[in-house]
Design a protein around this motif. Structure first.
Motif, mmCIF file in Angstrom:
data_model
loop_
_atom_site.group_PDB
_atom_site.id
_atom_site.type_symbol
_atom_site.label_atom_id
_atom_site.label_comp_id
_atom_site.label_asym_id
_atom_site.label_seq_id
_atom_site.Cartn_x
_atom_site.Cartn_y
_atom_site.Cartn_z
ATOM 1 N N LEU A 168 5.781 5.744 -5.176
ATOM 2 C CA LEU A 168 6.106 4.614 -6.050
ATOM 3 C C LEU A 168 7.526 4.065 -5.899
ATOM 4 C CD1 LEU A 168 4.345 5.309 -9.446
ATOM 5 C CD2 LEU A 168 4.170 3.272 -8.056
ATOM 6 N N LEU B 256 2.658 -1.575 -10.994
ATOM 7 C CA LEU B 256 2.695 -0.184 -10.514
ATOM 8 C C LEU B 256 4.009 0.474 -10.901
ATOM 9 C CD1 LEU B 256 1.169 -0.225 -6.906
ATOM 10 C CD2 LEU B 256 0.440 1.195 -8.810
ATOM 11 N N GLU C 37 1.495 3.214 -3.193
ATOM 12 C CA GLU C 37 0.512 4.117 -3.789
ATOM 13 C C GLU C 37 0.830 5.567 -3.475
ATOM 14 O OE1 GLU C 37 -3.475 2.805 -3.017
ATOM 15 O OE2 GLU C 37 -3.069 0.820 -3.881
ATOM 16 N N SER C 38 1.417 5.807 -2.287
ATOM 17 C CA SER C 38 1.768 7.207 -1.985
ATOM 18 C C SER C 38 3.191 7.540 -2.426
ATOM 19 C CB SER C 38 1.576 7.495 -0.496
ATOM 20 O OG SER C 38 2.057 6.411 0.262
ATOM 21 N N LEU D 181 0.821 -1.221 0.000
ATOM 22 C CA LEU D 181 0.000 0.000 0.000
ATOM 23 C C LEU D 181 0.848 1.261 0.000
ATOM 24 C CD1 LEU D 181 -3.066 -0.594 2.319
ATOM 25 C CD2 LEU D 181 -3.068 0.274 -0.025
ATOM 26 N N SER E 221 1.117 -7.017 -8.939
ATOM 27 C CA SER E 221 0.540 -5.660 -8.837
ATOM 28 C C SER E 221 1.635 -4.639 -8.558
ATOM 29 C CB SER E 221 -0.564 -5.570 -7.779
ATOM 30 O OG SER E 221 -0.729 -6.761 -7.101
#
Length: 1498
Positions: free
Chosen positions: A1156, A1180, A1153-1154, A1150, A1176
């Motif tokens: 990379l 990303l 997401e803030s 997670l 995933s």
């Protein structure tokens, strides 16, 4: 064709729809009505597409006319989803302020329900409608659970189910609720529509398919056998027809320029050309004197004033482009004759309007092939051309470099006294070049020689009986074709006064040409059907027109199928105004052969011209059959007169029987000579010798192909039935695009089609041509009307032409690419369709009805041979059995750990329990840091040494024993965010003797979706207690949680944030290694929740196996960026470090997401050699950081330390993704060999993982067709239809894998596809519970082969794959056996008797258009449903429907049933990055996707 494009005039007093029925011949309309009457006149039973409101393309306000209140046409998209709107509703929306609001907000496109209705519209409930609600049409049909209908069956004809009358909504609903299909209640709208679709598709298809052979190794396209009833030609062989000889007239000029010189000298005052301004008033008149003097000046200027004496820019014979707008014919005439006098070759072309103009590239090809470097233009035109910022003319796309010369009189030089133009007698040198566009859109130049030009003018003069001084009104384009031949060349030869009526004038005042005829008492008028039609529509305003002066009304497109009706209708209206029936003269012409035939102006009382009523079915087989019985499929054609004087036509290249249709070929001195600069194509067109039926050439004479299809009728009259370039050949029959347009136009176009603009073309899909119809939709047409029109066109074309349409699309008004005269540019339209740039606002695809050549569905052969005989067969054939084995799990390896663990801790089998390993590490190496947890900034927020972890686990154990009131072996749910608390809680449970179950915590922003899963696992696992953090505990008890689950019945919740420092009285030690260590719950991609039991023995052997494979020991560091809740991710996060003693750096996914780069920068900063991630995470990084590698490099990011980066997954390796990742980060030092994959399943969490010892993973290419047949056929890289597969990593120590036939359970040979079975000490010991399907899964564990090794116990992974022995050596020096995973058995789709893997279809779909972000497929009752996420603008949504249908048909031989276009992020994905296709299916059927568009393919 340019004729089908008449724009409507915008003058207010003319009612809106008048001119839409342009080509509505009464014959055709009656015919279509009759055909439709056959198909029941009620509303259609086709399921209407579902469309989100913002996907309706709003027309700009100026195009909208307020709907007139009498008609019930509501504006587009008045409701969010328009299932079917009643008339009452439509009228309630008619208030003027509503319309104003709508047009003002036309620009806003909103996708959420709340904002959609917030624009001040009344919120309206759809009213129940007895007969029109398409939704309910088939609601009463029971859906039988037993056998889903087979959509693919082949039989005879498209009939759309009639609507059910008089069913009220109430009745229909209750009758549906009790039926379910596939366990999904069928009361949602989507499934009703699908059911409707199924019922439509169950109706038999058109041609009864003949039997055909099944080839074992290849699917063969069904070959259509010739139908014995096909009409065959029977007539005798045709004899070439000769035109009358060309008369010799004494005063005919030796060259065309000579006649201009003569009239310029002797008749200088006589008018040559009058030009009208935009209002239709005469603007100026050019006399023969002026025309001659200006042309002379221009000729002199071109030859002497450009460049220097020594180096002139132009020499005689050079080609020059003429760029003049149609509204300025005077300048064009001067330029054309100026070039002829200077003996340079004029090439008249259209004015390029923009750099990207439709077809400007092709014009560039023309200029290139003709070697044009100079363009003549007028000052006004030059000013209007697009310029670059520094004021130069823009370089048009595809054009050669051009010099521009302005030819206005003030810039021309008067010739010197001694200069005279050279006017030789006409010879075979090229005089001018006329451009012509082919079907593919290429523009070529047809060269016309001086002698051809002169002869053609003489022939026209003789055929049309022109006399000196007549007046001619010309409405055609004078750059090419009839407009040039009659209106510029022949007219000058005969000193005719030409009155030119440009297209722009016709748009403003359609009657202008008729008025000119009346005012000037013109003798000849030169028009197209379009002009007849416009004049007819507008004639009411003119009372006193008189057309009795006309002796010849030349209809330039008289060869079109709809010209008959235009001519008849025009005559009907204007006979009262003095028009004589015998003056109408249709003619046929082509760019190559110039005029082919023209009807001579008749004498009074002569017999009227001939008509032929032909059978459409005959025509489609190229045979002439006079149609008498079935009026519904007849085509009426009129003759185009006799062959031109001096010409000799011939139908077809092969000499045909007299009753067969072929291409008309012509031999005449007055034709084109070649395609300039293209000798190859020229030979095939201009120098053709016809052959007789035996194939022998007849005569020596070469003919020119005209591109016209037709026949020579009685009395040597020429009939034309179509053009070669409009031919569509569908399964051996030929259809004419113009005929199809005419049929479509006859289906009440007034409500739907904008100005009758319809394009018909064919695209190739699955080995045959498929017909596509594209029309512009009127801005005020309602969804319902459009859909109704589309379904009617389908039926009309089906009845009349007996051919199925593949696709019908409606685009917003004025958006199709235009030809210079406003017609539809067919090639560009087709290209836009294929590229997905058409942006339709309505679309209907009918692949089920028109694709009839699919191979027969495969029948599964019963396995008559026993598995043992297969094995023996394999051995005899020298094939080895397909199995692969990991290294031995030696006992020796862990001697140190076993030796050091005190004897009291050991069990008899030398196994170490994890709880003991942690206690031992806390004693012997208390300060060794086992875990480091990083946040998004890459900062260590929490670390844990062996001792800290042990102490924290003890505190949790004490709390469990106090508060939980638990018994040994109870299940405890751990609900934690990824981190060290989770690990401590896990060991706390082991110390307390209870069984931990890790569960992903609910997402605080999305409780409704995530909390029920948590609740379900808690219920299924019968958890006695929940361990969690304070914030999560608050969420579990919050009011928001209460909305989606019952929060009163949670088991005991213990928060472990601030626990007292207590030690438990004793630490539990399991009596045997077979006791449960933990439960692993996971939701599979098919939406099944399964929990497997992991015993202590399995846990420790799994950890040992990973330790050996990856060489883990206490001095090593690894980085983990995975979800720690199930499978191998959990093992690496929580168990491995405690067993092997290495340090794990934990990065919760997670955090990416803030920020990379956090994972990659960690690898670089800590110099990590081994890292584990999920797909995933890799995706990303690939998508988000791919463009930033330079910046990361500058920051000092270096990945050269990484030796292995393993993707943890339970699926086929995603080769494309791993390759892109390697390529992108190669610049940062990432070794191309570093990236590899692991493979695990529910029954065994880790079968393979690329370790340090084995060879690099190999890649093979498999034929996709063979995979569908459950076979493996290895092919070379780059073979068509090949699929690259990468090995899933080396088999782990202690693991044995075998490939088994899932039906017979017998082992298979090398490189055969079967189910992967695994035998290993770390397999799970069974399912804890399977939600819903206990009995099915019982045999997944402890299964034996049906023969072979009865004593070995295997676990079935549920995945298909194969083992292939490679040339590489493994660590022991043997040949390496590679395991290739193809996909999960549960997920495969069984369609047409073949097995498809969704990922293969999805790969094709995602590749088909740049705006498809992600896609997923599933089936429902034998229908294939494709869901595509649209990343572009919503305008592109409907472009995807034909592209998706096409690509799946071409690459997978499947017909897509439903295409659903949704927003990005709608396709649900689990933590491993796998698509949850069954969730998606359920949401779709329950109508919860909020799709942008749903298309139901017919």
């Amino acid at each position: 064709p340019s004729t089908s494009s008449a724009p409507r005039s915008h003058r207010g007093h003319r009612s809106g729809g008048t001119r839409d029925d342009r080509y509505r011949s009464d014959i055709h309309t009656e015919l279509v009505q009759a055909a439709l009457a056959k198909h029941k006149e009620e509303k259609m039973g086709l399921p209407m597409p579902t469309k989100r409101r913002s996907a309706f393309v709003q027309s700009p306000v100026e195009n909208c006319t307020p709907p007139d209140t009498s008609s019930a046409s509501e504006d587009e998209g008045s409701l969010r989803r328009q299932a079917a709107l009643s008339v009452a509703l439509a009228q309630s929306l008619q208030s003027p302020d509503y319309w104003i609001n709508r047009s003002l907000q036309g620009s806003s496109t909103s996708s959420s329900a709340s904002s959609t209705l917030s624009h001040g519209e009344p919120k309206i409930q759809p009213l129940p409608q007895p007969s029109t609600a398409i939704v309910d049409v088939l609601a009463h049909l029971r859906i039988e659970n037993s056998v889903p209908p087979d959509v693919t069956s082949s039989s005879s004809r498209l009939d759309l189910p009639p609507a059910v009358k008089g069913m009220s909504r109430g009745q229909s609903r209750c009758s549906m609720l009790d039926n379910t299909a596939d366990g999904v209640p069928v009361n949602s709208r989507v499934s009703t529509k699908i059911q409707q679709l199924l019922n439509t598709l169950k109706r038999p298809k058109r041609p009864p398919l003949s039997e055909f052979f099944l080839d074992d190794s290849e699917e063969i396209v069904e070959v259509q056998q010739p139908d014995p009833n096909t009409p065959k030609p029977e007539g005798r062989q045709i004899i070439p027809v000769k035109g009358e000889p060309l008369g010799v007239v004494s005063n005919w000029p030796p060259a065309l320029q000579a006649s201009l010189a003569r009239w310029g000298a002797t008749q200088a005052k006589s008018p040559a050309l009058s030009v009208l301004d935009i209002t239709g008033k005469p603007l100026y008149t050019l006399t023969y004197g002026k025309l001659w003097s200006r042309s002379l000046k221009l000729a002199y200027t071109l030859l002497n004033k450009l460049g220097t004496k020594a180096e002139p820019v132009l020499k005689p014979g050079d080609r020059v482009a003429l760029v003049y707008p149609n509204s300025d014919p005077g300048m064009l005439w001067v330029a054309f004759y100026g070039c002829l006098l200077a003996e340079v070759i004029p090439v008249p072309i259209e004015v390029p309007l923009s750099r990207q103009d439709s077809g400007s590239q092709q014009i560039g090809f023309l200029l290139g092939s003709c070697g044009v470097g100079l363009a003549l233009t007028s000052e006004v035109c030059l000013k209007g051309l697009p310029k670059t910022p520094n004021g130069e003319i823009m370089q048009f796309k595809g054009w050669p470099r051009m010099k521009w010369v302005v030819t206005d009189t003030k810039y021309l030089t008067k010739p010197s006294k001694d200069w005279q133009p050279h006017i030789p007698t006409a010879n075979t040198d090229t005089a001018y070049i006329e451009y012509k566009a082919t079907k593919e859109g290429t523009v070529m130049g047809v060269a016309v020689s001086k002698i051809s030009m002169l002869t053609h003018c003489q022939a026209l003069t003789q055929a049309c009986n022109y006399c000196e001084g007549e007046t001619l009104v010309n409405v055609l384009d004078c750059k090419k074709d009839m407009g040039l031949w009659h209106g510029v060349l022949t007219s000058v030869m005969n000193r005719i006064h030409t009155i030119s009526v440009p297209y722009a004038v016709m748009k403003a005042c359609p009657m202008s040409w008729v008025q000119r005829v009346h005012i000037h008492k013109a003798r000849v008028a030169l028009v197209k059907c379009r002009d007849l039609h416009w004049a007819m529509m507008a004639h009411r305003e003119q009372k006193d027109t008189n057309l009795s002066s006309i002796r010849m009304l030349i209809v330039a497109d008289g060869a079109n199928p709809w010209s008959v009706s235009s001519c008849d209708a025009f005559l009907n209206v204007f006979q009262a105004h003095g028009l004589k029936p015998e003056v109408i003269c249709p003619c046929a012409s082509s760019a190559e052969a110039l005029t082919v035939a023209i009807r001579r102006p008749g004498a009074r009382g002569a017999p009227l011209p001939a008509r032929a009523i032909l059978s459409m079915a005959g025509l489609s087989h190229s045979v002439i059959r006079v149609n008498t019985e079935d009026k519904n499929s007849a085509l009426t054609v009129q003759d185009v007169g006799h062959v031109m004087p001096g010409g000799k036509p011939h139908t077809h290249l092969g000499c045909l029987p007299t009753d067969e249709i072929g291409e008309i070929v012509l031999n005449s001195r007055a034709g084109g000579t070649m395609y300039y600069g293209l000798p190859g194509v020229t030979k095939n067109t201009f120098e053709v010798i016809p052959v007789n039926q035996a194939g022998a050439p007849i005569g020596e004479i070469a003919f020119t192909r005209t591109g016209l299809l037709g026949f020579v009728g009685p009395g040597s009259l020429v009939f034309v039935v179509g053009k070669i370039e409009g031919l569509l050949s569908v399964s051996g029959r030929r259809h004419n695009a113009d005929d199809l347009v005419a049929t479509a136009l006859a289906v009440e176009p007034v409500k739907t089609v904008y100005r009758g603009r319809i394009a018909v073309f064919s695209v190739t899909a699955f080995y045959d041509e498929r017909i596509v119809v594209v029309a512009e939709q009127r801005p005020d047409a309602s969804e319902e009307d459009s859909f109704q029109w589309m379904s009617r066109v389908l039926q009309a074309i089906d009845s009349i032409h007996q051919v199925g349409l593949y696709c019908l699309a409606l685009v917003p008004a004025n958006t199709l690419p235009k030809t210079p005269l406003g017609g539809i540019h067919i090639c560009e339209t087709k290209q836009n369709f294929l590229d997905g740039n058409l942006h339709p606002c309505n679309i209907l695809l009918c692949p089920h009805t028109c694709v009839t050549n699919l191979p027969k569905p495969r029948q599964k052969q019963p396995v008559g041979v026993g598995p043992a005989s297969i094995m023996v067969g394999n051995l005899v054939a020298g094939k080895r059995m397909a199995q692969a084995v990991g290294r031995e799990l030696g006992v020796v390896e862990d001697q140190d750990l076993i030796r050091k663990v005190p004897a009291s801790h050991k069990t008899s089998s030398h196994r170490v329990f994890l709880s003991e390993a942690l206690q031992w590490r806390a004693q012997t190496d208390p300060d060794h840091v086992l875990y480091v947890l990083l946040n998004a900034k890459g900062v260590a927020v929490c670390t844990s040494t062996c001792l800290q972890l042990h102490k924290r686990a003890e505190k949790i154990t004490a709390a469990l024993m106090e508060k939980g009131g638990l018994n040994t072996g109870d299940n405890v749910v751990l609900l934690y965010p990824p981190g060290i608390d989770l690990i401590a809680a896990f060991y706390g449970c082991l110390y307390a003797g209870v069984v931990p179950v890790t569960v992903r915590p609910p997402h605080p922003q999305n409780l409704t979706a995530t909390l029920p899963t948590v609740r379900m696992i808690i219920d299924v696992s019968k958890a006695a207690c929940i361990l969690t953090t304070q914030p999560l505990m608050r969420i579990l008890k919050s009011r928001e949680a209460a909305a989606s689950v019952n929060i009163k019945t949670w088991p005991t919740i213990i928060d472990t944030d601030d626990l007292p420092r207590k030690r438990p009285p004793q630490i539990y030690k399991p009596p045997t290694a077979e006791m449960l260590a933990y439960l692993d719950f996971s939701v599979s991609t098919t939406g099944m929740l399964t929990g497997v039991k992991m015993s202590h023995a399995a846990v420790s052997t799994l950890c040992r196996s990973i330790k050996l494979q990856c060489e883990l020991y206490s001095s090593r560091q690894i980085a983990i960026c995975l979800d720690p809740y199930c499978g191998l991710g959990f093992v690496l996060w929580c168990l491995s470090s405690v067993y092997s003693g290495h340090q794990s750096i934990l990065i919760p996914p997670l955090e990416l997401e803030s920020s990379l780069p956090v994972w990659l920068s960690t690898l670089s900063q800590y110099k990590i050699r081994d890292t584990f991630c999920s797909y995933s995470v890799m995706e990303l990084c690939t998508k988000g950081l791919g463009t930033q590698t330079e910046m990361l490099k500058a920051r000092g990011l270096n990945l050269s330390c990484v030796r292995s980066c393993v993707v943890i997954a339970e699926e086929r390796p995603r080769l494309l993704l791993t390759q892109s990742f390697s390529k992108l980060f190669k610049d940062l030092g990432l070794s191309p060999r570093a990236v590899s994959t692991a493979f695990g399943s529910r029954v065994n969490l880790a079968l393979c993982m690329q370790g340090t010892a084995g060879p690099d993973p190999s890649t093979v290419y498999v034929d996709m067709k063979s995979l569908r047949h459950d076979r493996v056929r290895l092919v070379e890289r780059g073979a068509p239809q090949s699929l690259p597969l990468m090995e899933s990593g080396t088999i782990l120590p202690g693991v044995r894998v075998i490939i088994v036939n899932p039906e017979t359970r017998g082992p298979l040979g090398d490189s055969h596809l079967g189910e992967i079975w695994v035998s290993s000490t770390h397999s799970a010991s069974g399912y804890y519970t399977i939600y819903g399907e206990e009995s099915l899964q019982a045999d997944h564990f402890n299964t034996t082969l049906s023969f072979g090794e009865p004593q070995t116990l295997w676990a079935r992974t549920g995945y298909l794959g194969f083992v292939k022995r490679t040339e590489l050596l493994d660590s022991t020096g043997d040949l390496h056996d590679a395991l290739f995973v193809v996909g999960s058995l549960d997920e495969t789709l069984e369609l047409r008797g073949l097995r498809y893997h969704p990922i293969d279809i999805e790969t094709s779909v995602s590749r088909t258009h740049r705006s498809i972000a992600e896609s997923a497929v599933f089936t429902w009752t034998n229908l294939l449903v494709v869901v595509a996420e649209l990343s572009g603008s919503e305008q592109e949504a409907l472009d995807l429907v034909p592209l998706v249908t096409n690509v799946v048909l071409e690459e997978h031989h499947l017909i897509v049933g439903v295409v659903v276009i949704v927003d990005p992020g709608v396709i649900p994905i689990n933590s491993r990055g796998e698509k949850q296709r069954m969730h998606l299916r359920d949401s779709f059927l329950a109508d919860q996707l909020d799709p942008i568009y749903v298309a139901y393919n017919m």
